[in-house]
Enzyme design. Structure first.
Site, short mmCIF file in Angstrom:
data_model
loop_
_atom_site.label_atom_id
_atom_site.label_comp_id
_atom_site.label_asym_id
_atom_site.label_seq_id
_atom_site.Cartn_x
_atom_site.Cartn_y
_atom_site.Cartn_z
N GLY A 39 0.81 -1.23 0.00
CA GLY A 39 0.00 0.00 0.00
C GLY A 39 0.83 1.26 0.00
O GLY A 39 0.47 2.26 0.62
N TYR A 190 -14.30 -4.37 11.42
CA TYR A 190 -13.03 -3.67 11.19
C TYR A 190 -12.05 -3.90 12.33
O TYR A 190 -10.88 -4.20 12.10
CB TYR A 190 -13.28 -2.17 11.01
CG TYR A 190 -12.01 -1.36 10.91
CD1 TYR A 190 -11.18 -1.48 9.80
CD2 TYR A 190 -11.63 -0.48 11.93
CE1 TYR A 190 -10.00 -0.75 9.70
CE2 TYR A 190 -10.45 0.25 11.84
CZ TYR A 190 -9.64 0.11 10.73
OH TYR A 190 -8.47 0.83 10.65
#
Length: 291
Positions: A39, A190
């Site tokens: 990322g 999450y």
């Protein structure tokens, strides 16, 4: 006499230049090291990459974005250009961490290009701050695949090469495992996925103790990224810090000996321990007392 004075001044300048060069070199702690960062095309991952690039590090940009995104800035190629402009060497690789073969291919390419891997930064992450009934199954799958499975597989693939490095590190961008229900009730899926990354730290730090350092890093405050803009809306940046604070904290961790392992580090806490006193420089809106 004039010639002697000129010669003495010339020799002194050369000695000073030599000392200055030596000092710069010993402060370039990541020079020649190879970092594999997931990322890294934007945001926190790119900030960590640019910090290391200033030392002359090799950066493997393992991210999905090869073509410009309609709403998100940057690609693996624009990030590579910035890294090289900062003084590093860049290897952009198209990697979706949900795809094991893409991870394997990128690691093999990194080793072939740079001769090995010294540091892995598991930064790639998916987020949906939604309650249980509001979180679609495909979102749950995405967060578990990217955050937990992607971190685990990338670590597994890099570890044989990390073990050959003199001072290897794995750094996961994940939080300390606080079991207070308040961290679960509003975005259960999450939190489970991010704690999965933290459990990788807990397990791998012990499994590879003495061989590879494995640590976690998490911000004390919100960090301004493109994802934060999407989640928080207009004006949210005034409540955030710059990605630089995580880059500086990551640098501190990655330049420590491999005996520094199994730690769940908060950026501000570490930087205060390292002597940083002015945190206003990290604020998007300087002067806010709560940042």
């Amino acid at each position: 006499m004039v010639v002697d004075n000129w010669w003495n001044r010339t020799c002194l300048r050369q000695q000073q230049a030599s000392v200055s060069c030596y000092v710069r070199e010993i402060h370039r702690k990541l020079a020649g090291c190879t970092l594999f960062i997931t990322g890294a095309s934007r945001g926190i991952g790119k900030a960590i990459a640019l910090k290391a690039a200033k030392d002359g590090a090799n950066i493997v940009i393992a991210a999905k974005t090869a073509e410009p995104h309609p709403t998100l800035p940057g690609t693996i190629y624009t990030a590579a250009a910035e890294i090289e402009a900062a003084g590093g060497k860049a290897l952009p690789c198209i990697v979706n961490v949900r795809e094991e073969q893409q991870i394997i291919n990128a690691v093999e390419k990194a080793v072939k290009t740079f001769g090995g891997i010294d540091i892995l930064v598991n930064n790639a992450s998916a987020i949906s701050l939604t309650g249980t009934l509001e979180t679609e199954t495909k979102k749950v799958n995405l967060m578990m695949d990217v955050n937990v499975r992607g971190t685990y597989l990338t670590s597994k693939t890099c570890l044989p090469h990390l073990r050959k490095s003199r001072n290897p590190h794995i750094l996961n961008l994940s939080p300390p495992m606080n079991m207070n229900p308040m961290w679960f009730k509003n975005h259960c899926a999450y939190t489970i996925s991010k704690y999965g990354m933290s459990m990788c730290v807990l397990g791998m730090a012990e499994e590879f103790r003495g061989e590879v350092a494995v640590n976690a890093l998490w911000p004390k405050t919100a960090i301004h990224t493109a994802a934060m803009d999407m989640l928080g809306g207009a004006g949210i940046e005034k409540q955030c810090r710059k990605t630089d604070i995580l880059a500086d904290a990551a640098y501190c961790i990655l330049t420590k000996p491999k005996t520094f392992t199994g730690n769940f580090v908060i950026d501000e806490v570490l930087l205060r321990e390292e002597g940083v006193k002015d945190f206003d420089v990290y604020a998007i809106a300087p002067g806010k007392t709560d940042l």
